[in-house]
Structure formats: structure tokens, C-alpha cells
Write a protein that holds these residues in place. Sequence first.
Motif, PDB file in Angstrom:
ATOM      1  N   PHE A  68       9.558   5.276   5.124  1.00  0.00           N
ATOM      2  CA  PHE A  68       9.214   5.329   3.655  1.00  0.00           C
ATOM      3  C   PHE A  68       7.831   4.704   3.569  1.00  0.00           C
ATOM      4  N   ILE A  69       6.743   5.550   3.136  1.00  0.00           N
ATOM      5  CA  ILE A  69       5.535   4.948   3.054  1.00  0.00           C
ATOM      6  C   ILE A  69       5.185   5.020   1.795  1.00  0.00           C
ATOM      7  N   ALA A  70       4.690   3.902   1.222  1.00  0.00           N
ATOM      8  CA  ALA A  70       3.899   3.795  -0.256  1.00  0.00           C
ATOM      9  C   ALA A  70       2.508   3.443  -0.075  1.00  0.00           C
ATOM     10  N   ILE A  71       1.980   4.420  -0.703  1.00  0.00           N
ATOM     11  CA  ILE A  71       0.405   4.368  -0.939  1.00  0.00           C
ATOM     12  C   ILE A  71       0.098   3.949  -2.393  1.00  0.00           C
ATOM     13  N   ILE A  72      -0.385   2.865  -2.671  1.00  0.00           N
ATOM     14  CA  ILE A  72      -0.544   2.508  -4.072  1.00  0.00           C
ATOM     15  C   ILE A  72      -2.158   2.448  -4.437  1.00  0.00           C
ATOM     16  N   GLU A  73      -2.574   2.913  -5.385  1.00  0.00           N
ATOM     17  CA  GLU A  73      -4.054   3.151  -5.810  1.00  0.00           C
ATOM     18  C   GLU A  73      -4.714   1.884  -6.134  1.00  0.00           C
ATOM     19  N   THR A  74      -4.052   0.701  -5.590  1.00  0.00           N
ATOM     20  CA  THR A  74      -4.744  -0.602  -5.778  1.00  0.00           C
ATOM     21  C   THR A  74      -4.482  -1.613  -4.748  1.00  0.00           C
ATOM     22  N   ALA A  75      -5.413  -2.460  -4.349  1.00  0.00           N
ATOM     23  CA  ALA A  75      -5.083  -3.520  -3.146  1.00  0.00           C
ATOM     24  C   ALA A  75      -4.110  -4.274  -3.701  1.00  0.00           C
ATOM     25  N   ASP A  76      -4.226  -4.636  -4.904  1.00  0.00           N
ATOM     26  CA  ASP A  76      -3.178  -5.653  -5.559  1.00  0.00           C
ATOM     27  C   ASP A  76      -1.939  -5.203  -6.049  1.00  0.00           C
ATOM     28  N   TYR A  77      -1.034  -5.124  -5.493  1.00  0.00           N
ATOM     29  CA  TYR A  77       0.227  -4.599  -6.196  1.00  0.00           C
ATOM     30  C   TYR A  77       0.853  -5.345  -7.284  1.00  0.00           C
ATOM     31  N   VAL A  78       1.154  -4.715  -8.174  1.00  0.00           N
ATOM     32  CA  VAL A  78       1.762  -5.319  -9.299  1.00  0.00           C
ATOM     33  C   VAL A  78       2.847  -4.563  -9.972  1.00  0.00           C
ATOM     34  N   ALA A  79       4.114  -5.058 -10.069  1.00  0.00           N
ATOM     35  CA  ALA A  79       5.223  -4.319 -10.680  1.00  0.00           C
ATOM     36  C   ALA A  79       5.455  -4.703 -12.024  1.00  0.00           C
ATOM     37  N   LYS A  80       5.849  -4.031 -12.961  1.00  0.00           N
ATOM     38  CA  LYS A  80       6.159  -4.456 -14.083  1.00  0.00           C
ATOM     39  C   LYS A  80       7.360  -3.753 -14.598  1.00  0.00           C
ATOM     40  N   PRO A  81       8.184  -4.628 -15.653  1.00  0.00           N
ATOM     41  CA  PRO A  81       9.586  -3.757 -16.153  1.00  0.00           C
ATOM     42  C   PRO A  81       9.173  -2.584 -16.934  1.00  0.00           C
TER      43      PRO A  81
END
Length: 145
Positions: free
Chosen positions: A126-139
Motif C-alpha cells: 500500500f503506497i501513499a504519495i502525499i503532496e507535501t514533504a511534511d506529513y500532517v494528519a488532522k482530525p
Amino acid sequence: MAITEGARVHAGLISRGEVSPLKDVPFHGAADAPLTRRVLAGGDLFPEAEKRVVAHEMRAVSAATRDYCEPHVHDCPEINILLSLDRLVYEITLGDESYVVEAPASIYIPAGLTHSANVIEGSGFFIAIIETADYVAKPPPGGTL
């Protein structure tokens, strides 16, 4: 990392990635995840790429719904890619809709869409590609940290 003689000018463009537990990622540690997580870009690895790439490897997960990933949002888009060695089945929740997805597949998650993903069974990546170098998850909206 093996580097051939004479090819040292670009050696800084190669990284083995970092193995890290999923439980250290906000909204991803509700239970023991049946996978190995490897950060391949983002954070301290190639921040100039302005993307975060994470590969999650599953091996022979038995048929049982997992609930290690809680609903969360990002302020940037994300692409998830499912690749199987034999068979890989995930439950993907997008907004208030849940889908059972079998590899090979890709899922586009727009910025701000509440989502979660939990492996059900199989082996693969399962590969995740997120459009930022600094991953931040929020509620999710209305949720709490």
C-alpha cells in the motif's frame, strides 16, 4: 548502499528509506497494524522533492477487518496505490462511504476529505504519495485530537 566507483556525484540522491512503526503516525495507531511501514521520501528524506512517499508492506494478513487507521484529513491531496503479490484487499473509507478495494487499484483523496484505510487480507504493498514533504494528519471536521 553500494556505490560504484566514479558515481559519487549523485550518491545523495539515493536513500534506503526509514522503517518506522505506524503507531507513531497520528490517527494510525488505534491497534497493531499488520504491516511494515517504510518512509521513502519526505520529512528528512529528500524534503526538496516536496512529496511524502510511504510504502506499507503486508504479508499473509488473514481475513479479519482491521481498525488501526482512524478517520482523518490532510490539507493536501494524497494518492494511494495498492499492489499485490497474490491478493490484497483493503477497506477504504472516503467521507461517509466505505469501499472494499482489491489490488491492483489506486485511490485519489482530495485535500480535506475525511478518509481511512485498513487492510483486510492478503500480501502486497500500500503506497501513499502525499503532496507535501511534511506529513500532517488532522482530525475530521468536528473531531478532536
